[in-house]
Motif scaffolding. Structure first.
Motif, PDB file in Angstrom:
ATOM      1  N   PRO A  55       0.795  -1.296   0.064  1.00  0.00           N
ATOM      2  CA  PRO A  55      -0.078  -0.043  -0.058  1.00  0.00           C
ATOM      3  C   PRO A  55       0.835   1.197   0.067  1.00  0.00           C
ATOM      4  O   PRO A  55       1.884   1.265   0.557  1.00  0.00           O
ATOM      5  CB  PRO A  55      -0.770  -0.010   1.356  1.00  0.00           C
ATOM      6  CG  PRO A  55      -0.702  -1.420   1.765  1.00  0.00           C
ATOM      7  CD  PRO A  55       0.687  -1.846   1.288  1.00  0.00           C
ATOM      8  N   LEU A  70       4.032   7.739   9.651  1.00  0.00           N
ATOM      9  CA  LEU A  70       3.477   6.212   9.989  1.00  0.00           C
ATOM     10  C   LEU A  70       3.786   5.323   8.673  1.00  0.00           C
ATOM     11  O   LEU A  70       3.935   5.940   7.643  1.00  0.00           O
ATOM     12  CB  LEU A  70       1.988   6.302  10.115  1.00  0.00           C
ATOM     13  CG  LEU A  70       1.805   7.069  11.266  1.00  0.00           C
ATOM     14  CD1 LEU A  70       0.153   7.253  11.602  1.00  0.00           C
ATOM     15  CD2 LEU A  70       2.272   6.479  12.679  1.00  0.00           C
ATOM     16  N   PRO A  71       3.863   3.856   8.898  1.00  0.00           N
ATOM     17  CA  PRO A  71       4.026   3.138   7.906  1.00  0.00           C
ATOM     18  C   PRO A  71       3.217   3.233   6.703  1.00  0.00           C
ATOM     19  O   PRO A  71       1.858   3.507   7.033  1.00  0.00           O
ATOM     20  CB  PRO A  71       4.119   1.842   8.453  1.00  0.00           C
ATOM     21  CG  PRO A  71       4.065   2.167   9.865  1.00  0.00           C
ATOM     22  CD  PRO A  71       3.503   3.295  10.010  1.00  0.00           C
ATOM     23  N   TYR A  72       3.656   2.894   5.585  1.00  0.00           N
ATOM     24  CA  TYR A  72       2.894   2.825   4.386  1.00  0.00           C
ATOM     25  C   TYR A  72       2.080   4.340   3.876  1.00  0.00           C
ATOM     26  O   TYR A  72       1.363   4.349   3.029  1.00  0.00           O
ATOM     27  CB  TYR A  72       1.593   2.006   4.400  1.00  0.00           C
ATOM     28  CG  TYR A  72       1.919   0.432   4.747  1.00  0.00           C
ATOM     29  CD1 TYR A  72       2.799  -0.255   3.747  1.00  0.00           C
ATOM     30  CD2 TYR A  72       1.509  -0.266   6.086  1.00  0.00           C
ATOM     31  CE1 TYR A  72       3.102  -1.732   4.047  1.00  0.00           C
ATOM     32  CE2 TYR A  72       2.005  -1.332   6.226  1.00  0.00           C
ATOM     33  CZ  TYR A  72       2.747  -1.922   5.298  1.00  0.00           C
ATOM     34  OH  TYR A  72       3.126  -3.630   5.551  1.00  0.00           O
ATOM     35  N   LEU A 130      -5.842   4.301   9.090  1.00  0.00           N
ATOM     36  CA  LEU A 130      -4.676   3.976   8.234  1.00  0.00           C
ATOM     37  C   LEU A 130      -4.477   2.558   8.633  1.00  0.00           C
ATOM     38  O   LEU A 130      -4.470   1.777   7.352  1.00  0.00           O
ATOM     39  CB  LEU A 130      -3.533   4.695   8.694  1.00  0.00           C
ATOM     40  CG  LEU A 130      -2.200   4.354   7.924  1.00  0.00           C
ATOM     41  CD1 LEU A 130      -2.234   4.872   6.398  1.00  0.00           C
ATOM     42  CD2 LEU A 130      -1.152   4.752   8.689  1.00  0.00           C
ATOM     43  N   GLY A 131      -4.951   1.966   9.685  1.00  0.00           N
ATOM     44  CA  GLY A 131      -4.861   0.407   9.811  1.00  0.00           C
ATOM     45  C   GLY A 131      -5.728  -0.108   9.059  1.00  0.00           C
ATOM     46  O   GLY A 131      -5.741  -1.226   8.465  1.00  0.00           O
ATOM     47  N   VAL A 166      -4.916   0.166   4.759  1.00  0.00           N
ATOM     48  CA  VAL A 166      -3.925  -0.570   3.979  1.00  0.00           C
ATOM     49  C   VAL A 166      -4.384  -1.807   3.688  1.00  0.00           C
ATOM     50  O   VAL A 166      -3.742  -2.645   2.904  1.00  0.00           O
ATOM     51  CB  VAL A 166      -2.536  -0.648   4.746  1.00  0.00           C
ATOM     52  CG1 VAL A 166      -1.832   0.564   5.098  1.00  0.00           C
ATOM     53  CG2 VAL A 166      -3.017  -1.305   6.244  1.00  0.00           C
ATOM     54  N   CYS A 189       6.465  -2.336  14.140  1.00  0.00           N
ATOM     55  CA  CYS A 189       5.863  -2.356  12.563  1.00  0.00           C
ATOM     56  C   CYS A 189       7.145  -2.418  11.563  1.00  0.00           C
ATOM     57  O   CYS A 189       6.973  -3.072  10.725  1.00  0.00           O
ATOM     58  CB  CYS A 189       5.275  -0.961  12.399  1.00  0.00           C
ATOM     59  SG  CYS A 189       3.640  -0.886  12.876  1.00  0.00           S
TER      60      CYS A 189
END
Lengths: 153, 1038
Positions: free
Chosen positions: B456, B485-487, B578-579, B582, B1035
């Motif tokens: 993502p 944050l990731p992605y 966001l969780g 993705v 993560c």
């Protein structure tokens, strides 16, 4: 003793709220449009219907150390999907018993109906629920942080 | 007919009614030229802070529609333009339009405002803010203007007038300033024309006796701007001279209207001001509960669905004070700068003064100048009220020219919206042979496939919503956090994410950063999700790879005093979503064929008009009517009153329907069952005298036109018993021939019987609502009674007269010379006894403040209009909701007045709310048009969010099918051969087209074999997991 009390006062609980898309989410929006103020402790997860909420979601939340969970939906008879809120009611009644046996205080969990025009009631509900969770203090279960991850196929 | 017909339509006026008509017309297969005099569409509604009676944020519900117009490839938007002349006749018009120069190249302007920032010419009054603020010569009407293009005021620009300056051109990085622009002549060929030019209001200065030039005397539009978050004070309610909060505000109703004595005043009721002032008072109270609000009124007219209850709510819940009496004069008190009001309190019979901090003039609304130029252009006249007369309307309609919104007569937003749809339907009826000749299909770029192993890349746009969000939430801080944050491939903030330029910005972002998921953190998905989803689609992404996080309605607006916590909440919410995002997967909407037939339930005027329109557009129509013949309530009326339709017109319509082979009329019929979904409803009807014939048929759409009936009262039962033929409801009198009315000398009409509950009118038998029509029906009945006995004495016992209708004021003034209108407070205070002279009536009169008694020999009662019998059963069958009063509930009170939330089902007339026949007819056309929109293409797209079964996990228990409210799950049996054994296996199967996507089955399945797309177990689990925070280290490891 005094110190403990002040700690309790400054304690800001983390509360998960499920709102159904048609009534209670709209009611929450109306609280906003009407600028009814309420404590900033809730985090709303939108679902299409309160009938979507699985008891495991709530167990999950408590397992993560969330201090309170509130499920809201349309008033009985008003469900956009005719009867979803009735299913929610039955499931949550069962869940309440389970939570009790797990030692989670009754007041940390509530099911409440809010219509799209009840902005004021929504704000009052949040204020009241937040207060009652505050009185209970922090959840005994330690907070667990989450991961942003992809579902394995 | 060999005459040429153009497949395009001119709509003049880009307010809400014109917008609705334009959008509907394109769906019906016609190209639209939308001409707007101002630089932006949106009209008056864009200027409103909120709308009554739901207090919806006006711009929030309007902006998506404005953007929809802007994006629609079949609407050519000609703003800052006017119609110069019109030539031709029905079907074939040539229209000359002048497009005024903006001096800004619309293809280059990015709407950044650099020209305005540097422009040295300041202080020009802002029309949008009703002169309460100023702007530069280079400016834009308001931030969400459509199109989002600046323009230069040529009357004040230094370069255009004196050849000096030109700073804007130097400052514009897009090179968009073009001083060489000249007015453009545009010639259009159209088949039909809609006039939706809207209304205007005088500025307070016009009303000298009311101290209009005092800065604290505002027009109602100015006050609306003052309340608005995007207004001159950012929504802070203050006096404009000393910047202090007003502690008392007076709303002055009927200023310059309902007045036959002063030629500068309007003779009619503007129809919406009472509700608008009640709304403004409520919003004021919500801003600051201590501010005292006084509404000085002639009488409160709350004509509309649940409007009366809104007025009661303003009194009882918000403590708004209503003073019955007009303010004749306002003066400033030189000692304290307050305003002194001089008025008569009619209820108390005294002349008084009151000091307030601010006065709001709910002054007359009237058609704007453009309207009259237009009437000249069309060579039709207007009446003494200033509106196009009935003959003019008839002549225009003959020529496929239709008036809608305030340009036809005063009305509120939902009526204007329904009328916009109605105009579209009526044009479609005329031009249907040439539909789709000029239509471009919206072409989306091919959808980018999302590979299962593709990581993502999420884009996040955080909206400031002017100061609505950014005033509380530190949006820059939120963006910084989210970007870490990731992605998250890219995050930024902007002023108004919903504006049309932002949509381009989103597309750019997706392209530049190669995004495959998107989050907008702004307002509510309930209104804005479709807009952003469409933008994603235009950018080549599946629209379901999107989430809207609500950080305004559910964050900044409800935590205004806790900016830090609100900022934290915004971060938490975006992280949680966001969780989910993705893990979103692309979803497909399926196309469902639509049966080109419509079921019209109810054969009254409303049903007849809908059916007639649809049949003429070439669709099959089934009319189901309980009674033995068509015509409904109105066919039994001896006369129709104050509408353009005659009874013979209705009979002609019925004849047309009978002779049309595509129309199936089922009288003496009841609906037994309706099953299915949009485009594919199966209907079972029981009909015939013995109710034995069962007919099954399929339709694509359904129009509910079930109407109302007038109830009977239990009051004064003993008195009425003896002379029961001399007591009747208004409706019953309407149905009597003159000769059938018992002889009388003294008739009494009692209004508000068992309705309009308030502090005086209580009790279980009293309906809370106002039936809206009784007062005007009373006028009709007075004329009827006077025709029978011109010497009769007629009493009308009333509370407030609710005929806020163009002609009603004149009619009433005429009739009150011959009839005594007497006001009472509570129905309980009216005592009726029977005597030799039939009846003796005694009540407390307001105004005279004494007990009045008289004898009467005929009593006419205005009891409530009730939803048709069988409404509750029908609502269950159709799975559509009703209000607490039992009327059907529309999808949105303001902008979807004739739609149900369920696709393919529409409502009109009394089924929606009691209303005058002409308004029912408008809704009937509107509903027909909305139904035709679905049928005309022969297919529709359904929901993408449905449930899905993992067959391997399903044990065939059937719990899901049992609880599914839509019968969308079937248990499919398959026979399996396993070696020597034959096994029958049952598995749940979702019928996608029927599934409404509630997700109840997913929660019910004990095996977790069903999941809901877009709200899956894993997606929701992730949202919950991320509420408490994020374990960034874990993560990264993952």
């Amino acid at each position: 003793m005094v110190k403990k009390k002040s700690q309790k006062e400054s304690f800001e609980p983390q509360i998960l709220v499920f709102c159904c898309n048609w009534c209670s989410y709209a009611g929450a929006d109306l609280a906003g449009v009407s600028r009814f103020q309420y404590p900033p402790n809730i985090r709303i997860v939108r679902v299409m219907c309160s009938g979507r909420v699985e008891p495991i979601f709530i167990l999950n939340a408590f397992k993560n150390g969330i201090d309170g969970v509130l499920i809201t939906g349309c008033h009985i008879g008003d469900c956009h999907y005719i009867s979803g809120n009735e299913y929610a009611q039955v499931r949550m009644e069962h869940l309440k018993k389970l939570l009790k046996s797990l030692g989670i205080e009754e007041d940390r969990f509530r099911l409440h109906w809010i219509s799209a025009s009840e902005g004021k009631q929504f704000a009052e509900l949040i204020t009241d629920f937040t207060d009652s969770v505050k009185r209970l203090g922090e959840s005994k279960i330690p907070k667990k942080l989450g991961l942003i991850e992809l579902e394995s196929c | 007919m060999s005459k040429k017909m153009h497949s395009s339509v001119l709509v003049v006026g880009g307010g809400i009614s014109g917008i609705q008509a334009s959008l509907d017309l394109t769906e019906l297969g016609f190209k639209v030229y939308l001409v707007e005099r101002k630089t932006t569409i949106g009209g008056t509604m864009a200027q409103l802070d909120k709308t009554f009676p739901t207090l919806d944020c006006s711009l929030c519900i309007l902006a998506p529609k404005m953007v929809e117009v802007y994006r629609n490839p079949n609407i050519e938007l000609l703003t800052y333009s006017y119609v110069k002349n019109i030539k031709g006749s029905h079907g074939d018009y040539t229209v000359k339009v002048i497009k005024k120069p903006r001096y800004v190249d619309s293809s280059r302007c990015k709407g950044c405002g650099d020209c305005s920032t540097i422009c040295p010419v300041r202080g020009l009054p802002s029309e949008f803010n009703a002169h309460l603020s100023t702007h530069a010569a280079a400016h834009i009407s308001f931030p969400s203007s459509v199109p989002p293009i600046y323009h230069i005021d040529d009357s004040k620009c230094l370069y255009l007038n004196y050849g000096i300056c030109g700073l804007c051109a130097k400052n514009c990085s897009a090179d968009a300033i073009d001083f060489t622009q000249k007015p453009e002549n545009i010639e259009l060929n159209v088949g039909a024309i809609i006039i939706a030019t809207g209304y205007e209001q005088e500025y307070p200065e016009f009303y000298e006796k009311l101290e209009g030039s005092n800065p604290n005397v505002l027009s109602s539009m100015q006050f609306e701007r003052l309340l608005s978050a995007n207004g001159p004070t950012g929504g802070e309610l203050m006096r404009l001279d000393d910047k202090k909060h007003p502690h008392s505000i007076a709303f002055l109703q009927c200023v310059g209207s309902r007045d036959f004595h002063h030629p500068e005043c309007k003779k009619y009721c503007s129809s919406i001001c009472c509700m608008s002032s009640a709304k403004q008072a409520i919003i004021t109270k919500e801003h600051s509960p201590d501010t005292e609000c006084f509404i000085f009124n002639t009488e409160i007219r709350a004509k509309g669905k649940n409007f009366y209850e809104f007025i009661v709510k303003s009194k009882e819940e918000y403590g708004v004070n209503y003073v019955n009496g007009r303010v004749s004069m306002v003066k400033e008190n030189p000692d304290n700068g307050k305003l002194i009001l001089y008025y008569e309190d009619i209820n108390r019979g005294v002349v008084e003064t009151k000091e307030v901090d601010m006065a709001v003039l709910a002054s007359a609304l009237f058609p704007n100048k453009a309207y009259y130029q237009f009437l000249d252009c069309l060579d039709v006249g207007h009446n003494e009220l200033g509106y196009v007369n009935d003959e003019g309307i008839a002549a225009c309609e003959e020529g496929y020219i239709y008036f809608t919104g305030y340009s036809r007569k005063p009305k509120d937003i939902p009526t204007a919206v329904a009328e916009g749809s109605a105009c579209a339907a009526r044009i479609s009826e005329k031009l249907y042979p040439v539909r789709f000749q000029n239509i471009k299909e919206i072409e989306y770029p091919p959808e980018k496939p999302i590979m299962v192993d593709e990581d993502p890349r999420v884009g996040v746009l955080v909206c400031q919503c002017g100061i609505n969000i950014a005033g509380t939430v530190d949006t820059a801080d939120v963006v910084d956090y989210i970007a870490s944050l990731p992605y998250v491939a890219h995050a930024e903030e902007n002023m108004y994410s919903c504006s049309s330029d932002s949509q381009e910005q989103i597309k750019e972002m997706i392209k530049e950063h190669n995004l495959n998921r998107f989050i907008v953190a702004s307002c509510t998905p309930r209104t804005h999700e479709p807009l952003f989803q469409n933008t994603l689609r235009e950018a080549g992404l599946n629209p379901f790879l999107f989430e809207l996080v609500n950080i305004r309605d559910q964050d900044s607006w409800v935590h205004q005093n806790e900016p830090e916590k609100a900022t934290q909440k915004a971060k938490d919410l975006i992280r949680m979503y966001l969780g989910k995002v993705v893990n979103l997967r692309p979803l497909k909407k399926i196309k469902v064929p639509v049966e080109q037939a419509c079921l019209v339930i109810g054969g009254g005027i409303t049903g007849i008009v809908s059916a007639h329109n649809l049949a003429n557009q070439g669709f099959d129509v089934y009319i189901v009517e309980k009674k033995a013949s068509l015509g409904g309530n109105a066919i039994d009326f001896i006369d129709l009153y104050d509408i353009s339709l005659h009874k013979r017109d209705i009979l002609n319509y019925i004849n047309d329907l009978k002779n049309n082979p595509n129309v199936h009329i089922l009288t003496n019929s009841t609906i037994q069952d309706i099953y299915g979904f949009v485009g594919n409803y199966k209907v079972k009807v029981q009909s015939g005298d013995d109710n034995r014939n069962i007919e099954d048929f399929k339709v694509g759409t359904i129009i509910v036109a079930t109407g109302t009936y007038q109830s009977q009262t239990e009051r004064w039962k003993d008195a009425f018993e003896k002379h029961s033929n001399r007591v009747m409801t208004q409706n019953e009198l309407e149905n009597l021939e003159d000769t059938e009315i018992p002889g009388f000398n003294d008739a009494t009409i009692i209004l508000c019987v068992d309705q309009r509950a308030d502090e005086f009118n209580q009790g279980d038998s009293v309906k809370t609502y106002c039936s809206n029509i009784c007062c005007k029906v009373a006028l009709k009945n007075i004329e009827k009674l006077l025709a029978v006995n011109p010497n009769a004495h007629i009493h009308v016992l009333y509370r407030e007269l609710q005929f806020s209708d163009l002609n009603a004021e004149t009619l009433w003034r005429e009739l009150r010379r011959k009839v005594s209108f007497e006001r009472y407070r509570s129905i309980d205070e009216i005592l009726i006894n029977s005597n030799k002279k039939h009846f003796h009536i005694k009540y407390n009169n307001i105004g005279a403040e004494c007990e009045v008694e008289f004898n009467s020999d005929l009593i006419i009662l205005a009891t409530p209009a009730m939803p048709s019998r069988g409404t509750a059963e029908l609502s269950k069958m159709l799975k559509v909701p009703t209000t607490k009063d039992g009327f059907f509930l529309e999808a949105h009170v303001k902008l979807r007045p004739i739609d149900f939330a369920t696709d393919g089902i529409f409502l009109c007339g009394g089924a929606h709310w009691p209303k005058w026949i002409d308004e029912s007819i408008t809704q009937a056309y509107g509903a027909a048009g909305r139904a035709a929109m679905l049928m005309v293409k022969g297919e529709v797209e359904t929901e993408g969010i449905t449930s899905q079964v993992t067959p391997e996990k399903c044990i065939g228990c059937g719990r899901c099918a049992e609880i599914c409210p839509y019968n969308a799950i079937e248990m499919v049996e398959t026979i399996k051969q396993m070696g020597l054994y034959t096994i029958t296996e049952k598995k749940a199967h979702i019928i996608d087209a029927v599934c409404k996507g509630c997700g109840a089955c997913a929660a019910e399945c004990p095996l977790g074999a069903i999941d809901q797309k877009h709200f899956s177990k894993f997606q929701i689990k992730k949202q919950i997991d991320l509420l408490t925070g994020i374990d960034l280290k874990a993560c990264q490891k993952g």
